[in-house]
Structures are given as C-alpha cells and as structure tokens.
Design an enzyme around this catalytic site. Sequence first.
Site, short mmCIF file in Angstrom:
data_model
loop_
_atom_site.label_atom_id
_atom_site.label_comp_id
_atom_site.label_asym_id
_atom_site.label_seq_id
_atom_site.Cartn_x
_atom_site.Cartn_y
_atom_site.Cartn_z
N LYS A 47 49.80 -16.45 17.69
CA LYS A 47 48.44 -16.46 18.41
C LYS A 47 47.31 -16.50 17.22
CE LYS A 47 50.33 -14.70 22.64
NZ LYS A 47 50.72 -13.42 23.38
N GLN A 91 50.13 -7.16 23.34
CA GLN A 91 51.44 -7.92 23.46
C GLN A 91 52.41 -7.16 24.43
OE1 GLN A 91 51.74 -10.86 22.65
NE2 GLN A 91 53.74 -11.14 23.02
N ASP A 114 43.96 -12.30 28.58
CA ASP A 114 45.54 -12.53 28.95
C ASP A 114 45.54 -12.51 30.58
OD1 ASP A 114 47.70 -12.81 27.57
OD2 ASP A 114 48.07 -10.77 27.01
N1 GUN Z 1 54.73 -11.31 26.21
C1 GUN Z 1 55.34 -12.23 26.74
N2 GUN Z 1 54.40 -12.96 27.10
C2 GUN Z 1 53.13 -12.49 26.87
C3 GUN Z 1 51.97 -12.97 27.25
O1 GUN Z 1 51.39 -13.92 27.81
N3 GUN Z 1 50.89 -11.92 26.71
C4 GUN Z 1 51.23 -10.72 26.34
N4 GUN Z 1 50.22 -9.94 25.81
N5 GUN Z 1 52.27 -10.33 26.11
C5 GUN Z 1 53.42 -11.09 26.41
#
Ligand code: GUN
Length: 281
Positions: A47, A91, A114
């Site tokens: 990311k 995350q 998110d």
């Molecule tokens: N864990 C698995 N997928 C995601 C996501 O799209 N965002 C976040 N913050 N954590 C995740």
Amino acid sequence: MILDGKTLSLKIQENLKAVVHPLRRPPKLVVILVGEDPASLLYVEMKTKACKNVGISGELLKFPSDISQERLLDEIAVLNADMGVDGILVQLPLPEHIDTAVILESIDPTKDVDGFHPLNVGKIQCGVDGFSPATPLGVMALLDEYTIDVKGKNVAIIGASNIVGKPLFSLMLNAGATVSLCHILTQDIALYTKQADIVCVGVGKPNLITADMIKQDAVVIDIGINRLDSGVVVGDVDFEAVSKKASFITPVPGGVGPMTIASLLRNTLKAYYINNPKGDE
Ligand code: GUN
C-alpha cells in the site's frame, strides 16, 4: 476473457499521478500496523509503495502487538487532528486485546479511506457519497472497465465479511442488481451460484467454486487469496475449469488484488479533497 486488474490498476495509477502531481502538497496516507504478522506487513508495504508510485505520501506507523488500546486511540486522535494527514488506515486484524470496533469508530470519518467507520458503512448502504471499502470498489471499477452492467442481473456473493461481502452487497444492490449473499452457514452455495449472472467469491478456500456450480457464460470474480504449501498463490475458484465456461473471469494474482490498491489510492485523493475543500492546487 480475462478481467485484467493489474493493467487497469496501473492505468488508474497513471491517471492519479497526473492529478496528484500539480497539487500544492502531496496527499498523505498514514497506515497503522500493530504486530508482526508477515502477511499484514506485506500488504501494508504494498500500500505505501503504491502511494509513492503516484506521488502520495504514504507513512507506515508500526506498533508492537502489546500496545494498549488507549495508546492506539491516542495515536489515532493525533492523526485525526493533524491537518497534514488526509487518510488513516488501521490494518486488520488487530490483536485480540484490542476492540476493533472501538478503534475503527475512533477514526475521523472524513479520513476513513478504508470505509470501515460505521458512518461510512451506513452512507454506502444508503447509496449516498461516502468512503467505500477498497476491495468492493475495485470489483465495481473492474466490471465498469469491461462495460459489464450489473443492472437487473442476478449476483451471488460468497463471503459476508465487513471488508468485502457486505459492502459489495450494498454497491451491487445500489447499482440495480438482485443480490444473494452467501456465508459460512449457507447450506447449498450452488443453489445461488447456478442462478447467477455474476459470481463473486472471497472466503479463502481454494477450488470452492467449480465449473458445475456456474451458469454458461457467467462472470466470475475471484476475491480469494490463498498460498498453497507449494508456495503458489491461488484464489477460491477452480480457474482452469471455470475459465472455460465463464464469459469473463479474474485471475489470481492479477485480478481483484491490484484493484484494491488502486481504489485505496483513489480514496486517499478523495480524502485530500474533503480535507482541502478550497482545492489548493
Ligand atoms: N485486512 C485485510 N484486508 C484489509 C483491508 O482492506 N484494510 C485493512 N485495513 N485491513 C485489511
């Protein structure tokens, strides 16, 4: 035909680069990682690297797995108040001693790239403008790129998580589809997939969707990601057999995964504009 998420993601990133470049300051995303989970570390690095690629400032804040909930809330409060921070992403999953719902609700909804804050969840369900989670947004963008209209179609979604299945349900419904949302307690998944013009699956089970479970010429979106003992990464669909019957299908890797990244970057730029309403280009 292959739905090429990798190529579309790169195209979106090129477009974002051109938009971000002339801005007075680069948009900024802060990614919070708690603990040492190697898969999560890989994701957050992907990311922040993608941020850099388009000129967004991507900062990774790492905390030990024994950080207290209070301390994490304090860190988020500082980021909420920082005018130079446009997007905040925590995350998941978080360690068990931390209440995920409390953490997600503490993020300023205007920085919630998110789309996990209940306010944004509600906005997306209502079909009003808000932050949508990146993976479902990426699925919709991929279908749109290949002019696959979902209006009036039967859609089966397998997997009812807050991150993928539930928000994808809302986006599909609001786009005019008739949607079945299957989950772990669904007794006969094939009953739904066989009726579906579009099948979307993301549960983390290799070969869950086999050719006999889909209609001739169905569109198949594989949101699963599984690393086999051999090290090979596969989705939830028996790609070899299903691709012969489907009209369109996403590969894994190279399908939905890169679209998630592109959508996160789009959401970060959106957060920048919300937090800089005068458009300080
Ligand atoms: N864990 C698995 N997928 C995601 C996501 O799209 N965002 C976040 N913050 N954590 C995740």
